[in-house]
Design a protein around this motif. Structure first.
Motif, PDB file in Angstrom:
ATOM      1  N   ILE B 107       0.842  -1.199   0.000  1.00  0.00           N
ATOM      2  CA  ILE B 107       0.000   0.000   0.000  1.00  0.00           C
ATOM      3  C   ILE B 107       0.879   1.251   0.000  1.00  0.00           C
ATOM      4  O   ILE B 107       0.472   2.315  -0.498  1.00  0.00           O
ATOM      5  N   ILE B 108       2.072   1.140   0.542  1.00  0.00           N
ATOM      6  CA  ILE B 108       2.986   2.287   0.634  1.00  0.00           C
ATOM      7  C   ILE B 108       3.450   2.683  -0.772  1.00  0.00           C
ATOM      8  O   ILE B 108       3.300   3.847  -1.179  1.00  0.00           O
ATOM      9  N   ASP B 109       3.975   1.695  -1.493  1.00  0.00           N
ATOM     10  CA  ASP B 109       4.473   1.992  -2.839  1.00  0.00           C
ATOM     11  C   ASP B 109       3.358   2.508  -3.739  1.00  0.00           C
ATOM     12  O   ASP B 109       3.552   3.452  -4.514  1.00  0.00           O
ATOM     13  N   ALA B 110       2.187   1.865  -3.628  1.00  0.00           N
ATOM     14  CA  ALA B 110       1.054   2.280  -4.466  1.00  0.00           C
ATOM     15  C   ALA B 110       0.653   3.724  -4.142  1.00  0.00           C
ATOM     16  O   ALA B 110       0.360   4.519  -5.051  1.00  0.00           O
ATOM     17  N   SER B 111       0.667   4.089  -2.862  1.00  0.00           N
ATOM     18  CA  SER B 111       0.228   5.435  -2.465  1.00  0.00           C
ATOM     19  C   SER B 111       1.244   6.494  -2.888  1.00  0.00           C
ATOM     20  O   SER B 111       0.867   7.572  -3.371  1.00  0.00           O
ATOM     21  N   VAL B 112       2.528   6.199  -2.712  1.00  0.00           N
ATOM     22  CA  VAL B 112       3.558   7.170  -3.104  1.00  0.00           C
ATOM     23  C   VAL B 112       3.527   7.354  -4.619  1.00  0.00           C
ATOM     24  O   VAL B 112       3.588   8.477  -5.126  1.00  0.00           O
ATOM     25  N   SER B 113       3.391   6.250  -5.316  1.00  0.00           N
ATOM     26  CA  SER B 113       3.377   6.334  -6.767  1.00  0.00           C
ATOM     27  C   SER B 113       2.173   7.166  -7.240  1.00  0.00           C
ATOM     28  O   SER B 113       2.287   7.998  -8.150  1.00  0.00           O
ATOM     29  N   GLU B 183      -7.188  19.566  10.267  1.00  0.00           N
ATOM     30  CA  GLU B 183      -6.269  20.605  10.744  1.00  0.00           C
ATOM     31  C   GLU B 183      -4.832  20.082  10.747  1.00  0.00           C
ATOM     32  O   GLU B 183      -3.899  20.801  10.361  1.00  0.00           O
ATOM     33  N   LEU B 184      -4.657  18.834  11.161  1.00  0.00           N
ATOM     34  CA  LEU B 184      -3.315  18.241  11.149  1.00  0.00           C
ATOM     35  C   LEU B 184      -2.777  18.156   9.715  1.00  0.00           C
ATOM     36  O   LEU B 184      -1.596  18.407   9.458  1.00  0.00           O
ATOM     37  N   ALA B 185      -3.657  17.836   8.790  1.00  0.00           N
ATOM     38  CA  ALA B 185      -3.255  17.792   7.381  1.00  0.00           C
ATOM     39  C   ALA B 185      -2.872  19.193   6.919  1.00  0.00           C
ATOM     40  O   ALA B 185      -1.887  19.381   6.181  1.00  0.00           O
ATOM     41  N   GLY B 186      -3.646  20.176   7.385  1.00  0.00           N
ATOM     42  CA  GLY B 186      -3.383  21.569   7.026  1.00  0.00           C
ATOM     43  C   GLY B 186      -1.989  22.020   7.474  1.00  0.00           C
ATOM     44  O   GLY B 186      -1.338  22.817   6.789  1.00  0.00           O
ATOM     45  N   GLN B 187      -1.543  21.526   8.608  1.00  0.00           N
ATOM     46  CA  GLN B 187      -0.191  21.843   9.099  1.00  0.00           C
ATOM     47  C   GLN B 187       0.865  21.388   8.092  1.00  0.00           C
ATOM     48  O   GLN B 187       1.865  22.082   7.861  1.00  0.00           O
ATOM     49  N   ALA B 193       3.777  20.973   1.939  1.00  0.00           N
ATOM     50  CA  ALA B 193       3.284  19.798   1.196  1.00  0.00           C
ATOM     51  C   ALA B 193       2.381  20.246   0.054  1.00  0.00           C
ATOM     52  O   ALA B 193       1.481  21.064   0.253  1.00  0.00           O
ATOM     53  N   THR B 194       2.621  19.716  -1.142  1.00  0.00           N
ATOM     54  CA  THR B 194       1.778  20.064  -2.289  1.00  0.00           C
ATOM     55  C   THR B 194       0.885  18.884  -2.678  1.00  0.00           C
ATOM     56  O   THR B 194       0.096  18.974  -3.617  1.00  0.00           O
ATOM     57  N   THR B 195       1.040  17.797  -1.980  1.00  0.00           N
ATOM     58  CA  THR B 195       0.162  16.630  -2.114  1.00  0.00           C
ATOM     59  C   THR B 195       0.066  16.027  -0.725  1.00  0.00           C
ATOM     60  O   THR B 195       1.033  16.094   0.038  1.00  0.00           O
ATOM     61  N   LEU B 196      -1.079  15.423  -0.416  1.00  0.00           N
ATOM     62  CA  LEU B 196      -1.238  14.774   0.891  1.00  0.00           C
ATOM     63  C   LEU B 196      -1.540  13.296   0.698  1.00  0.00           C
ATOM     64  O   LEU B 196      -2.360  12.926  -0.146  1.00  0.00           O
ATOM     65  N   ILE B 197      -0.876  12.471   1.518  1.00  0.00           N
ATOM     66  CA  ILE B 197      -1.239  11.046   1.541  1.00  0.00           C
ATOM     67  C   ILE B 197      -1.905  10.743   2.881  1.00  0.00           C
ATOM     68  O   ILE B 197      -1.332  11.031   3.940  1.00  0.00           O
ATOM     69  N   GLU B 213      -7.110  21.679  -0.425  1.00  0.00           N
ATOM     70  CA  GLU B 213      -6.804  22.462  -1.620  1.00  0.00           C
ATOM     71  C   GLU B 213      -5.731  21.801  -2.473  1.00  0.00           C
ATOM     72  O   GLU B 213      -5.548  22.145  -3.637  1.00  0.00           O
ATOM     73  N   VAL B 214      -5.015  20.865  -1.860  1.00  0.00           N
ATOM     74  CA  VAL B 214      -3.989  20.132  -2.631  1.00  0.00           C
ATOM     75  C   VAL B 214      -4.511  18.718  -2.885  1.00  0.00           C
ATOM     76  O   VAL B 214      -5.426  18.258  -2.200  1.00  0.00           O
ATOM     77  N   PRO B 215      -3.929  18.037  -3.907  1.00  0.00           N
ATOM     78  CA  PRO B 215      -4.391  16.664  -4.166  1.00  0.00           C
ATOM     79  C   PRO B 215      -4.248  15.792  -2.919  1.00  0.00           C
ATOM     80  O   PRO B 215      -3.246  15.867  -2.209  1.00  0.00           O
ATOM     81  N   PHE B 216      -5.282  14.994  -2.671  1.00  0.00           N
ATOM     82  CA  PHE B 216      -5.359  14.168  -1.468  1.00  0.00           C
ATOM     83  C   PHE B 216      -5.434  12.706  -1.913  1.00  0.00           C
ATOM     84  O   PHE B 216      -6.345  12.319  -2.656  1.00  0.00           O
ATOM     85  N   VAL B 217      -4.483  11.903  -1.477  1.00  0.00           N
ATOM     86  CA  VAL B 217      -4.414  10.499  -1.888  1.00  0.00           C
ATOM     87  C   VAL B 217      -4.881   9.602  -0.739  1.00  0.00           C
ATOM     88  O   VAL B 217      -4.268   9.574   0.319  1.00  0.00           O
ATOM     89  N   SER B 218      -5.973   8.869  -0.960  1.00  0.00           N
ATOM     90  CA  SER B 218      -6.448   7.904   0.039  1.00  0.00           C
ATOM     91  C   SER B 218      -5.703   6.596  -0.187  1.00  0.00           C
ATOM     92  O   SER B 218      -5.813   5.975  -1.248  1.00  0.00           O
TER      93      SER B 218
END
Lengths: 240, 240
Positions: B107-113, B183-187, B193-197, B213-218
């Motif tokens: 799941i780590i590699d898939a999410s980073v990719s 809020e933690l993501a906002g920090q 950060a320009t993308t969030l995982i 506001e930035v791309p969010f990866v579930s």
């Protein structure tokens, strides 16, 4: 086996959405503050099982052998008992039971027993279901064994029901689908049903008790409730 | 094995709700008109796996042996590849991989990719996760291997995150929980950060991309997407 630590074997995938709904209801009914408080399930999620509707019409392969094989695999993997969140597939319950040495907990018996519990004394039980489940006569038999009257769908109503259920299986859980099924349930009430059983695990994906004036029994939820009770207790499991 | 008919082995139950969310996302991402169009999964839903957080703090039993046993059982039952919808548990990925002969899809590699794909070129990747997953250094390594900068949580932020995640695990998916995690993501975004995982499968139970506001990866959704692609294709499975 530890008390309250039974492994539940789930014959799943009929349909996939209904299996996930069943799992969610098991979770919702488990008192838990952390992961480790939840019960263990082994879920063979196999949507490729032959169509129950086609088999019952004599137009397709019987799902019996596949269901029995799945049950055998679940038992071999350590399941303490088996559940199957699909009403129509219970037409092949005998194939499953003959293949395993652990208990199989019937969704039919659990649903009828709940309907008798929540409905008025001696009231007639309305069964909203699919043509295959209807043709198997499972609910008719269980309700008659309980000395109650069953209110059943006409052939035209069964055809309408399966058309709407097939839309749910294709991902359509829209208001018109719910309204159509609600109307079919209303027909049963108008013919005397004082309790309704959603005797297809696709139905509770769109129908809620609040939509009805009479008690509404979700077969999915009843099976989840029974599953949690059996998994968490040390009571003797029911025999076949 | 038929083309497009691979059996997916799922090491599940961490947490139970996240596993069900994963299964729902697999369903949602599968093009299907009827049950038989869906993919087959064998889900060992075992919430009793020792806590990943406690083990990583040296305060509890390692989940490694149990995870490896589960993977072995899934392989023996016919799984073609294994997935595990829990980020922190990937700290014990080596135990799993050493025990099986089928591919394990990280799941780590898939999410980073996916983060590299959806985020701006050369942007820094924010990782919202739990103390155990953070301490394992999995995301840091994967992002560094991709020659990207990782924006990480402070210890205080990690402590806040796990407190909120534990509330989700106890069934609290309320707005304040979502707001706290948001809020933690906002920090992370405020630190570049320009993308969030969402590097914990509990997070997508309350967070949605529309909140950012930035791309969010579930990570849950990314693993579901990859699972469907591998299960339905005849492409060679990745090796370890």
């Amino acid at each position: 086996m530890d008390t309250g630590d039974r492994l539940v074997g789930v014959i799943g995938g009929m349909g996939p959405d209904a299996t996930i709904d069943f799992m969610s209801r098991v979770l919702a009914r488990t008192p838990a503050d952390k992961d480790q408080d939840h019960i263990r399930m082994l879920v063979e999620h196999n949507p490729r099982i032959p169509s129950r509707q086609l088999a019952m019409r004599g137009e397709g392969e019987s799902p019996g052998p596949v269901l029995a094989e799945m049950a055998v695999r679940l038992e071999a993997a350590g399941a303490d008992f088996i559940v199957m969140p699909c009403n129509a597939a219970h037409a092949w319950q005998d194939d499953i039971v003959a293949a395993i040495n652990i208990p199989f907990v019937s969704i039919i018996d659990a649903s009828v027993s709940k309907a008798l519990q929540v409905g008025p004394d001696n009231g007639a039980v309305g069964v909203l279901t699919t043509p295959a489940c209807f043709a198997a006569g499972l609910y008719q038999e269980s309700i008659s064994n309980a000395h109650r009257e069953a209110v059943l769908q006409t052939n035209a109503e069964l055809a309408e029901a399966i058309a709407l259920i097939d839309r749910i299986k294709a991902g359509d859980k829209s208001e018109p689908v719910a309204a159509g099924l609600c109307e079919l349930a209303g027909q049963l009430v108008s013919r005397g049903a004082t309790t309704l059983i959603a005797a297809c695990t696709e139905l509770p994906l769109v129908l809620k008790s609040s939509m009805f004036e009479v008690p509404f029994v979700s077969s999915t939820d009843v099976l989840a409730e029974k599953t949690v009770a059996l998994a968490m207790s040390d009571q003797v499991l029911p025999s076949q």
